[in-house]
Design an enzyme around this catalytic site. Structure first.
Site, PDB file in Angstrom:
ATOM      1  N   HIS A 125      14.264 -30.574  -2.639  1.00 31.77           N
ATOM      2  CA  HIS A 125      13.413 -29.543  -3.247  1.00 31.77           C
ATOM      3  C   HIS A 125      12.681 -30.173  -4.515  1.00 31.77           C
ATOM      4  O   HIS A 125      11.677 -29.827  -4.871  1.00 31.77           O
ATOM      5  CB  HIS A 125      14.586 -28.471  -3.921  1.00 31.77           C
ATOM      6  CG  HIS A 125      14.117 -27.617  -5.042  1.00 31.77           C
ATOM      7  ND1 HIS A 125      13.018 -26.770  -4.753  1.00 31.77           N
ATOM      8  CD2 HIS A 125      14.200 -27.316  -6.526  1.00 31.77           C
ATOM      9  CE1 HIS A 125      12.661 -26.024  -6.090  1.00 31.77           C
ATOM     10  NE2 HIS A 125      13.572 -26.679  -6.910  1.00 31.77           N
ATOM     11  N   ARG A 163       9.875 -28.087   4.511  1.00 38.54           N
ATOM     12  CA  ARG A 163       9.895 -28.692   3.285  1.00 38.54           C
ATOM     13  C   ARG A 163      10.569 -30.226   3.795  1.00 38.54           C
ATOM     14  O   ARG A 163      11.932 -30.091   4.053  1.00 38.54           O
ATOM     15  CB  ARG A 163      10.837 -28.327   2.178  1.00 38.54           C
ATOM     16  CG  ARG A 163      10.727 -28.779   0.834  1.00 38.54           C
ATOM     17  CD  ARG A 163      11.699 -28.351  -0.124  1.00 38.54           C
ATOM     18  NE  ARG A 163      12.953 -28.694   0.268  1.00 38.54           N
ATOM     19  CZ  ARG A 163      14.173 -28.169  -0.235  1.00 38.54           C
ATOM     20  NH1 ARG A 163      14.307 -26.978  -0.735  1.00 38.54           N
ATOM     21  NH2 ARG A 163      15.196 -28.718   0.034  1.00 38.54           N
ATOM     22  N   TYR A 166      23.108 -29.590   2.189  1.00 36.87           N
ATOM     23  CA  TYR A 166      23.201 -28.088   2.777  1.00 36.87           C
ATOM     24  C   TYR A 166      22.337 -27.851   4.045  1.00 36.87           C
ATOM     25  O   TYR A 166      22.108 -27.001   4.520  1.00 36.87           O
ATOM     26  CB  TYR A 166      22.689 -27.072   1.631  1.00 36.87           C
ATOM     27  CG  TYR A 166      21.227 -27.593   1.084  1.00 36.87           C
ATOM     28  CD1 TYR A 166      20.169 -27.448   1.440  1.00 36.87           C
ATOM     29  CD2 TYR A 166      21.210 -28.200  -0.077  1.00 36.87           C
ATOM     30  CE1 TYR A 166      18.873 -27.692   0.932  1.00 36.87           C
ATOM     31  CE2 TYR A 166      20.194 -28.530  -0.868  1.00 36.87           C
ATOM     32  CZ  TYR A 166      19.026 -28.330  -0.395  1.00 36.87           C
ATOM     33  OH  TYR A 166      17.737 -28.834  -0.700  1.00 36.87           O
TER      34      TYR A 166
END
Lengths: 369, 326
Positions: free
Chosen positions: A263, A259, A272
């Site tokens: 998100h 990815r 993160y």
């Protein structure tokens, strides 16, 4: 490496036909090298990426709601959708517009959906396809049920369903695999393993060496494929679909990708994950890889690239205009498709909604704070 | 015509529905060879085959999800959840998908499915077999929620539920499965899914109830008649959408209302009935509305379940209270 201590080996070979630098494998068949088709894949992946860029900028400028980009995962959607027949059924998750566009979903429909308008899921094409599924993994048993229906009616159609790596931790996923295995339903499960479930990395989702090996417990074939290699994705999915169509039952395919974006537009992945790792992943992404191969084969030029970008940008602009100029919704739309026929007890509620109808989509003039 | 039990009426309606529409199929745990743990599907697999009467793996959420997928593809699945205590994993599929598939696709895909489940206490069953979850489902837009209380209504309401183009939660009171027999003609005639049934007319008080509490309420009506109190007994039958008008007309006539249900009191469906009456027929009331319900406790195991389920005496007492209140 499988689990030798336990006396069995669950290792699955990763299928890759196009290397990250764009070299084709000797294992690639002549049909897999069909240049015309590969150009078509290239166009479709590029089209999705240009759309994603625009959708994110629409969101950033307040013209679209939260949006989930497919950045970096275009090969899975395109490779899989290209292996499907139009009559087949797609049961998507919520990041699968690469496949949906390939199957004929209009960009304006995708924008309507993320822009807060149910009409986005009333597809003009592929009208048997399921709408996006946000509650993670709940689409998996539905795909099995849809496949059962096609099988029971002896229709020559199969179901392809997508799920993320996080979704494979969910009970609904295991229940679906298990049922599909028992009933040998014509369904292909594709895991888009992009490494992240929002902020939760793959290694915190499962101790299994591969997610593909989850197929073993359900008594079905599992395959692992390089999800950034559209040639390999197409080959592996095509074989699984052929098998399903000929009564051979379900397959679980884990497609490894990454990815590259957040998100969704509501997420900030820099909280993160290490940007260095993301930068390294950019060397593996699917579009540059296929372009390198097409260029090496003399099948793609700078002029074609420029023309493609221009054509995609024009299409995106048209579709954005269609989205922004969609006819306004009135409050009746909340009621009209709730039941086949609105029950009497809801009639007065529809009337009340009309009476207090908002004067604009922003709710001004109506007492909302 | 023959006298049959409620569970036999369920079987009869399922057989009828399957016979008249090849898209109707059944799925659930132990419903095939075994005919279901209550025998509701007895003999149907032998008659209609394993593809149409499916013994599923043991996964309630999966059963509901598979049914959603089947229904969206045009089949008419009737899924059985073996006991109501196991229905909760299925709620995800019901609230997130079954109830809104039509709405979220603007009618492109629909969900004509029925989720059947036994419900209620009173048969000395083990833990988690005695739930009354109707209020949860009644809260979900897009559903129909049905609770039969007699063999004839089970037959007619289930036929209507299977034929309905939208999802229906069909809650069968286990205590009534074999409590009494009734003549039911297998004529394929359905009952309406948007109407309450007035089971007994009376001028003094309206008692609104459904499902397993209907026989107790009718018994209470007999007792009260001996005291000269004539109650009107309404079987709600379809909780959602609620036929409020029938209830209001009755309350306007009697001026008194008692609501009886087995489920816990707080946020039970009786609260919804009471609120409708309060909003729309308050000035017809001669006494405050009274609810006679299960207590706000965990439904007890077998030893205490009779203390929990509203009894004839509690219902009679409730009616006396509204009679004395003015």
């Amino acid at each position: 490496m499988g689990n030798i201590e336990m006396g069995f080996d669950l290792h699955m070979d990763l299928v890759q036909l196009l290397s990250p630098s764009g070299e084709i494998s000797k294992a690639a068949s002549n049909s897999a090298r069909d240049i015309e088709r590969l150009v078509q894949f290239y166009r479709a992946m590029t089209r999705t990426r240009i759309f994603d860029n625009k959708a994110i900028s629409l969101q950033r400028t307040g013209q679209l709601g939260t949006f989930a980009s497919a950045l970096g995962q275009e090969a899975i959607g395109v490779g899989a959708a290209a292996a499907m027949e139009e009559r087949d059924v797609l049961v998507p998750s919520y990041r699968d517009h690469a496949a949906q566009f390939y199957r004929g979903m209009a960009m304006s429909e995708c924008l309507l959906y993320w822009g807060g308008d149910e009409r986005g899921s009333d597809f003009k094409n592929a009208r048997g396809d399921f709408p996006n599924c946000v509650p993670v993994a709940t689409q998996a048993p539905q795909a099995v049920g849809a496949a059962y229906a096609l099988m029971a009616r002896k229709e020559d159609r199969v179901v392809v369903t997508f799920i993320g790596d996080g979704g494979t931790s969910n009970g609904a996923f295991y229940e679906a695999l298990n049922m599909a295995g028992v009933w040998k339903t014509p369904v292909v499960f594709i895991i888009c393993n992009n490494g992240w479930a929002i902020s939760t990395p793959r290694e915190l989702e499962s101790a299994a060496e591969t997610l593909a090996q989850k197929a073993v417990a359900a008594g079905m074939e599992g395959r692992q494929v390089d999800g950034n290699d559209v040639i390999a994705v197409h080959e592996v999915v095509r074989r699984a679909i052929d098998k399903a169509r000929s009564g051979g039952g379900p397959t679980l395919i884990e497609a490894l990708t990454y990815r590259l974006g957040d998100h969704t537009t509501a997420d900030d992945a820099s909280r993160y994950r290490d940007p260095e790792i993301v930068r390294a992943q950019w060397t593996r992404e699917p579009i540059a890889r296929l372009r390198a191969y097409l260029v090496s084969e003399g099948a793609w030029s700078k002029e074609q690239e420029a023309e493609l970008h221009k054509a995609c940008a024009e299409e995106v602009d048209r579709e954005v205009a269609a989205y922004l100029h969609a006819s306004p919704l009135n409050s009746d739309a909340m009621f009209e498709h709730l039941y086949a026929k609105l029950p009497d007890t809801l009639q007065w509620q529809r009337e009340e909604a009309r009476r207090f109808a908002q004067r604009s989509a922003n709710g001004d003039g109506n007492g909302h704070v | 015509m023959s006298e049959i039990t409620l569970v036999e009426a369920v079987n009869l309606a399922l057989a009828r529905a399957m016979g008249e529409d090849k898209d109707v199929l059944l799925l659930g745990e132990d419903i095939g060879v075994n005919g279901g743990v209550f025998r509701a599907t007895n003999g149907l697999q032998a008659r209609f085959g394993r593809e149409r009467v499916i013994d599923t793996p043991l996964a309630e959420g999966g059963i509901a999800g598979v049914a959603v997928g089947m229904a969206a593809m045009g089949l008419k699945p009737v899924a059985e959840i073996q006991f109501s205590g196991f229905i909760y994993p299925a709620i995800d599929q019901i609230i997130n998908h079954a109830s809104r598939m039509r709405n979220r696709t603007r009618g492109r895909l629909t969900c004509p499915m029925v989720l059947r489940s036994p419900c209620g206490a009173g048969i000395h069953a083990p833990e988690h077999h005695s739930e009354s979850p109707e209020a949860m489902f009644a809260h979900m837009p897009g559903l129909r929620v049905v609770a039969p209380s007699s063999p004839a209504r089970a037959y007619g309401l289930l036929l209507a539920s299977v034929r309905d183009p939208d999802p229906v939660i069909f809650l069968e009171p286990t205590r009534l499965y074999r409590l009494f027999r009734q003549e039911v003609e297998d004529d394929g005639v359905e009952l309406p899914l948007d109407a309450c049934f007035i089971l007994r007319e009376g001028a003094d008080a309206t008692v609104v109830t459904w499902g397993a509490m209907v026989p107790e309420t009718l018994a209470a009506a007999e007792k009260l008649e001996e005291e000269g109190v004539m109650i009107e007994v309404i079987d709600v039958a379809t909780l959602k959408p609620l036929d409020v008008e029938t209830i209001l007309r009755s309350v306007e006539k009697t001026g008194r209302c008692v609501i009886v249900h087995e489920a816990p009191r707080t946020a039970g469906f009786g609260a919804e009935v009471a609120a409708e009456i309060a909003e729309r027929a308050l000035y017809s009331l001669l006494a405050p509305i009274k609810r006679v319900t299960g207590y706000d406790v965990v439904v007890p195991l077998a030893k205490l379940e009779k203390q929990y389920i509203p009894s004839v005496d509690r219902i009679v007492d409730g009616v006396r209270q509204v009679m004395e209140a003015s």
